[in-house]
Design a protein around this motif. Structure first.
Motif, PDB file in Angstrom:
ATOM      1  N   ASP A  26      18.585  32.968 -43.448  1.00  0.00           N
ATOM      2  CA  ASP A  26      19.361  31.766 -43.902  1.00  0.00           C
ATOM      3  C   ASP A  26      19.469  31.884 -45.761  1.00  0.00           C
ATOM      4  O   ASP A  26      20.401  31.485 -45.996  1.00  0.00           O
ATOM      5  N   SER A  27      18.382  32.395 -46.078  1.00  0.00           N
ATOM      6  CA  SER A  27      18.418  32.567 -47.515  1.00  0.00           C
ATOM      7  C   SER A  27      19.687  33.367 -47.999  1.00  0.00           C
ATOM      8  O   SER A  27      20.057  33.075 -48.970  1.00  0.00           O
ATOM      9  N   GLN A  41      22.517  33.880 -46.407  1.00  0.00           N
ATOM     10  CA  GLN A  41      23.465  33.265 -46.182  1.00  0.00           C
ATOM     11  C   GLN A  41      23.788  32.044 -47.302  1.00  0.00           C
ATOM     12  O   GLN A  41      24.860  31.657 -47.660  1.00  0.00           O
ATOM     13  N   ASP A  42      22.773  31.407 -47.598  1.00  0.00           N
ATOM     14  CA  ASP A  42      22.812  30.427 -48.852  1.00  0.00           C
ATOM     15  C   ASP A  42      23.379  30.995 -50.037  1.00  0.00           C
ATOM     16  O   ASP A  42      24.234  30.557 -50.882  1.00  0.00           O
ATOM     17  N   HIS A  43      22.671  32.180 -50.465  1.00  0.00           N
ATOM     18  CA  HIS A  43      23.254  33.236 -51.470  1.00  0.00           C
ATOM     19  C   HIS A  43      24.791  33.515 -51.545  1.00  0.00           C
ATOM     20  O   HIS A  43      25.562  33.229 -52.339  1.00  0.00           O
ATOM     21  N   LEU A  79      26.954  31.907 -49.824  1.00  0.00           N
ATOM     22  CA  LEU A  79      27.825  30.852 -49.913  1.00  0.00           C
ATOM     23  C   LEU A  79      28.025  30.390 -51.517  1.00  0.00           C
ATOM     24  O   LEU A  79      28.961  30.209 -51.757  1.00  0.00           O
ATOM     25  N   LEU A  80      27.027  30.725 -52.159  1.00  0.00           N
ATOM     26  CA  LEU A  80      27.028  30.439 -53.520  1.00  0.00           C
ATOM     27  C   LEU A  80      27.919  31.323 -54.459  1.00  0.00           C
ATOM     28  O   LEU A  80      28.635  30.954 -55.299  1.00  0.00           O
ATOM     29  N   SER A 129      11.254  32.129 -55.087  1.00  0.00           N
ATOM     30  CA  SER A 129      11.866  30.728 -55.115  1.00  0.00           C
ATOM     31  C   SER A 129      12.940  30.851 -56.168  1.00  0.00           C
ATOM     32  O   SER A 129      12.770  30.631 -57.539  1.00  0.00           O
ATOM     33  N   THR A 176      15.594  28.254 -55.776  1.00  0.00           N
ATOM     34  CA  THR A 176      16.526  27.030 -55.473  1.00  0.00           C
ATOM     35  C   THR A 176      16.498  26.226 -56.573  1.00  0.00           C
ATOM     36  O   THR A 176      17.512  25.614 -56.676  1.00  0.00           O
ATOM     37  N   GLU A 219      20.033  24.908 -57.827  1.00  0.00           N
ATOM     38  CA  GLU A 219      20.447  23.369 -57.739  1.00  0.00           C
ATOM     39  C   GLU A 219      21.002  22.972 -58.921  1.00  0.00           C
ATOM     40  O   GLU A 219      21.907  22.384 -59.034  1.00  0.00           O
ATOM     41  N   ALA A 276      22.042  35.374 -57.785  1.00  0.00           N
ATOM     42  CA  ALA A 276      22.053  35.526 -56.546  1.00  0.00           C
ATOM     43  C   ALA A 276      22.225  37.339 -56.301  1.00  0.00           C
ATOM     44  O   ALA A 276      21.291  37.634 -55.252  1.00  0.00           O
ATOM     45  N   SER A 285      18.337  37.773 -56.100  1.00  0.00           N
ATOM     46  CA  SER A 285      17.853  37.477 -54.904  1.00  0.00           C
ATOM     47  C   SER A 285      18.075  38.096 -53.859  1.00  0.00           C
ATOM     48  O   SER A 285      17.180  38.354 -52.934  1.00  0.00           O
TER      49      SER A 285
END
Lengths: 285, 342
Positions: free
Chosen positions: A253-254, A256-258, A260-261, B221, B223, B227, B322, B325
């Motif tokens: 999930d993480s 995929q989120d990244h 997407l960004l 973290s 996020t 955001e 990203a 991460s």
């Protein structure tokens, strides 16, 4: 009766446990002032600014040098300069007050007592910081002192400088990266990924060390130490226990989120390129 | 006999000043970096500024010291106070042998939203007095992630020429081949420390192999940071679309005006034809008093360029975070697998 007649050298007990904490900016400032001192001066003297926390720790946050003249028996400090700089600094940060003074050079000298007296009129219980720029003992010694009054009965005899524990932990410097501030010249600031790489290498080294230690203990080469063993088991146990499926879902999930960004940001950049072409390439008929 | 090698004073004075070599590197002292960090962090999230002092040597701009500016209230009288403060600080610093030469200023920013018109104005103000000045931008929120977010910027020369003439029409920009990328130039930063401080730091270095910045970098973290970045990004996109609508409006008006001019011209011509036939005077083919001939001002493209710059910045930041991460996530995955394997 006899006991009361005896005059005893009294130390005024320190009412609270005083300790001092120095921020790295102060050390840098002091060294810079020392390097730039006028030729005839032997040492640099200046004011320390900071705050006093409720538990008695003196937090030294900022400093500035004060020009002074020193001869064998006299010290003259430029008091106007000191007050002007204090006002200027307080315009920026009204919470910083005088907490003491510093001087370079090892130990405390005779003139220091006079200067300390001056500063004790400015601030209650000032801290005197000495920074040994001469590296006299072959090591960097930064010491903090407070003055204790030595009195004989009712008469005050002398002032003793007593050392207080000094906290030199440099958290901000670590954040900036010691590598940058340690060498005399850094040619290029490290980029994000390089920093990441360095951190991961350090983590890997740590893990390898612990691994080797555990191996050595198991093979009997090193005597086991219970505390270290407990630390290691606590650390390993602190990895949250999740079923592999749950963990995989989390990681994916993480990811995929990244992704997407990243996609969004490349989309935006394409949009920017297009918009710019349209804006400037439009011809007026 | 005058020595042919020695030039007379008149000759030297008359000879043109050799153009300064372009600024290639900004050399900052560790002291300045720490001071900037301290000042910006203390007042974050408010934005603060300060002055940089140093020396301009060849193609290197050395920054050796700095001092912060007090927070400015929105009050006219404080202007004089601000100038007084600056003079006072410079005078005091000169007495302790600090370089008394302004080479620029620094400011803190929030997630990189610093490209504003005020920045350009400040640059132009500084540029009038100082030959070479630089602006250092520090981002305290990004530095919490273990990255030293310090940037040195200056305006590119071509942009400065355009701005002086206040000429931002599409024609001029096409002429100079100037796009939004060319407004700001980023200059690489070098860090230097005196030998004394380097000796102190080596001594005082903590013994542990892992430091605070490693902890920050390996944090999982991200996020909240992402955001906020995205929020700013979408706001900027809204602004950009507003600007683009302005342009659309302008072009539509322009073409409508041209169509009106054409019809008016046709009418005039047909009238003239009829008048020629009738033998009367010919009316002029132009009428400057008619409002349809008034030239419509073209909206300045400066705002849209600045917004585009900001958006590019946000995109870069998102990409960077990203990327980091990804490394962290794969690290976690590997650790977990190692943990599971017997």
């Amino acid at each position: 009766m006899a006991a009361r007649d005896q005059t005893v050298l009294q130390f005024a007990p320190s009412s609270m446990s005083l300790s001092a904490k120095v921020h790295p900016v102060v050390i840098f400032n002091i060294c810079d002032c020392y390097v730039r001192r006028p030729d005839q001066a032997d040492r640099v003297i200046g004011t320390l600014l900071g705050s006093i926390s409720p538990d008695g720790t003196v937090n030294i946050r900022n400093s500035y040098a004060v020009p002074h003249n020193e001869s064998s028996d006299q010290v003259a400090l430029d008091i106007d300069y000191h007050h002007n700089m204090l006002l200027s600094h307080q315009k920026v940060n009204p919470k910083e007050v005088i907490v003491g003074w510093y001087s370079t050079g090892f130990g405390v000298s005779g003139g220091s007592a006079l200067i300390h007296e001056f500063y004790s009129r400015e601030a209650p219980n000032p801290v005197h910081l000495t920074v040994d720029t001469g590296f006299r003992n072959g090591e960097a010694s930064i010491k903090a002192f407070v003055s204790i009054n030595l009195s004989l009965g009712d008469r005050q005899l002398a002032v003793q400088f007593q050392e207080v524990p000094l906290d030199l932990r440099m958290v901000e410097t670590e954040q900036v990266g010691f590598d940058i501030l340690k060498t005399t010249m850094v040619d290029k600031m490290p980029s994000d990924l390089e920093g990441m790489e360095a951190s991961m290498e350090r983590l890997l080294t740590l893990i390898n060390e612990v691994y080797n230690y555990v191996d050595n203990v198991v093979d009997g080469r090193v005597t086991p130490d219970n505390n270290i063993g407990r630390f290691v088991s606590d650390t390993v146990a602190s990895i949250p226990k999740m079923s592999p499926a749950a963990f995989d879902t989390l990681v994916n999930d993480s990811l995929q989120d990244h992704l997407l960004l990243l996609y969004l940001s490349s989309l935006t950049r394409t949009q920017l390129g297009l918009a710019e072409k349209l804006n400037t390439a439009a011809q007026i008929l | 006999m005058a020595n042919p090698m020695a030039r007379s004073f008149l000759q030297v004075a008359a000879s043109e000043e050799v153009a300064a070599p372009p600024l290639r590197v900004v050399q900052i002292e560790g002291l300045v970096i720490l001071k900037i960090i301290k000042h910006c962090k203390e007042f974050s999230p408010a934005l603060v500024t300060g002055q940089l002092l140093g020396l301009d040597v060849g193609s290197v701009l050395e920054v050796t010291n700095c001092f912060p500016f007090p927070m400015r209230e929105e009050d006219e009288e404080i202007e004089a106070d601000g100038a007084n403060y600056q003079l006072e600080m410079m005078r005091c610093l000169r007495e302790v042998n600090v370089d008394n030469n302004t080479v620029g200023w620094y400011q803190s920013t929030l997630l990189g939203s610093f490209q504003t018109v005020e920045l350009i104005e400040t640059f132009m103000n500084y540029q009038e007095n100082i030959r070479r000045c630089v602006c250092i931008i520090y981002d305290p929120s990004r530095s919490n992630q273990g990255v030293l977010a310090l940037k040195a910027l200056k305006l590119s020369d071509s942009f400065m020429d355009l701005h002086r003439n206040n000429n931002f029409t599409g024609e001029k920009l096409r002429e100079k081949n100037l796009t939004w990328v060319d407004i700001f130039e980023e200059i690489p930063i070098k860090v230097s420390n005196s030998a004394l401080i380097s000796a102190f730091m080596t001594e005082l270095e903590a013994d542990s192999p892992v430091s605070q910045c490693d902890y920050d970098r390996l944090q999982l973290s991200t996020t909240p940071f992402m955001e906020r970045n995205l929020e700013f990004l979408t706001e900027c996109m809204d602004d950009l679309s507003v600007e683009q609508q302005k342009f659309q409006f302008y072009y539509r008006n322009l073409s409508r005006q041209q169509a009106q001019q054409q019809t008016w011209l046709q009418k005039r011509r047909s009238e003239n034809m009829s008048r020629k036939a009738a033998g009367e005077e010919l009316l002029p083919e132009e009428d400057p008093s008619n409002p349809i001939f008034k030239p419509i001002p073209e909206p300045s493209r400066l705002d849209s360029f600045l917004i585009t710059n900001q958006i590019a910045n946000y995109c870069n930041q998102i990409n960077g975070v990203a990327g980091q991460s990804f490394s962290r996530l794969y690290l976690m995955k590997a650790l977990h697998e190692n943990d599971k394997s017997p």
